[in-house]
Design an enzyme around this catalytic site. Structure first.
Site, short mmCIF file in Angstrom:
data_model
loop_
_atom_site.label_atom_id
_atom_site.label_comp_id
_atom_site.label_asym_id
_atom_site.label_seq_id
_atom_site.Cartn_x
_atom_site.Cartn_y
_atom_site.Cartn_z
N ASP A 122 3.02 3.45 2.81
CA ASP A 122 4.07 3.97 3.68
C ASP A 122 4.41 2.89 4.71
OD1 ASP A 122 2.02 4.01 5.50
OD2 ASP A 122 2.21 6.13 6.00
N ASP A 155 8.49 8.49 4.21
CA ASP A 155 8.37 7.05 3.93
C ASP A 155 7.14 6.76 3.08
OD1 ASP A 155 6.55 7.69 5.93
OD2 ASP A 155 6.69 5.71 6.87
#
Length: 189
Positions: free
Chosen positions: A118, A161
């Site tokens: 991420d 994300d």
């Protein structure tokens, strides 16, 4: 009346008179038939035109319905398997495919690696530059990652994300090398 007169007096004059009238009746009847035939042919032409137009509209409608059905099916299939923002596989598809890959790796005693990553402080990117900029970052990251992995690897967006790469036939050492390659490629964005 003329036939009765000829029956009573079958002279040449009555015969010629009857033949003359017969010719006139024949010509009038023939003209009437030709006129009716012309009208019928015109109607048939009109019906043919209507038939062709109807057939064209019918085929056009069927073609459009088939195209719409295919488009909707493709769109639903895309939405069922892919993340609409990044084009990566979605979490649902990842969950199904991961199970298959894990079972395959166990069965054949082959290596399987998972790379989960991420963005650090991604919320600050969205807050500082706006969500549309954050979406551009996610899209571009997905493009770079998809261009950096093998076709046998699976790349999915887990949400926000968070992303994952499922790399079959990849040892831990090779997975570390792939992680570094992805990090460098994403860093260059």
């Amino acid at each position: 009346e003329l036939i009765q007169r000829y029956t009573e007096d079958n002279s040449e004059e009555n015969r010629q008179l009857m033949l003359g009238y017969s010719e006139q009746i024949w010509e009038t009847t023939n003209n009437a038939v030709l006129f009716a035939q012309t009208i019928s042919e015109q109607k048939l032409k009109n019906y043919n035109i209507v038939f062709v137009i109807t057939l064209a509209v019918l085929f056009g409608t069927v073609f459009i319905l088939i195209w719409i059905k295919r488009y909707v099916k493709d769109e639903l299939e895309f939405l069922a398997h892919y993340d609409s923002l990044t084009g990566a596989y979605n979490r649902s598809c990842y969950n199904k495919n991961l199970h298959v890959e894990v079972e395959r790796a166990r069965r054949y005693k082959r290596p399987l690696s998972l790379i989960i990553f991420d963005f650090d402080l991604f919320k600050q990117v969205n807050d500082g530059y706006g969500h549309s900029f954050g979406e551009q970052v996610l899209r571009r990251t997905a493009q770079v990652v998809m261009g950096s992995i093998r076709s046998s690897d699976m790349f999915a967006r887990l949400g926000g994300d968070e992303f994952i790469v499922v790399a079959p036939e990849t040892t831990a050492e090779n997975a570390m090398a792939l992680c570094e390659k992805l990090r460098r490629n994403v860093e260059d964005i």
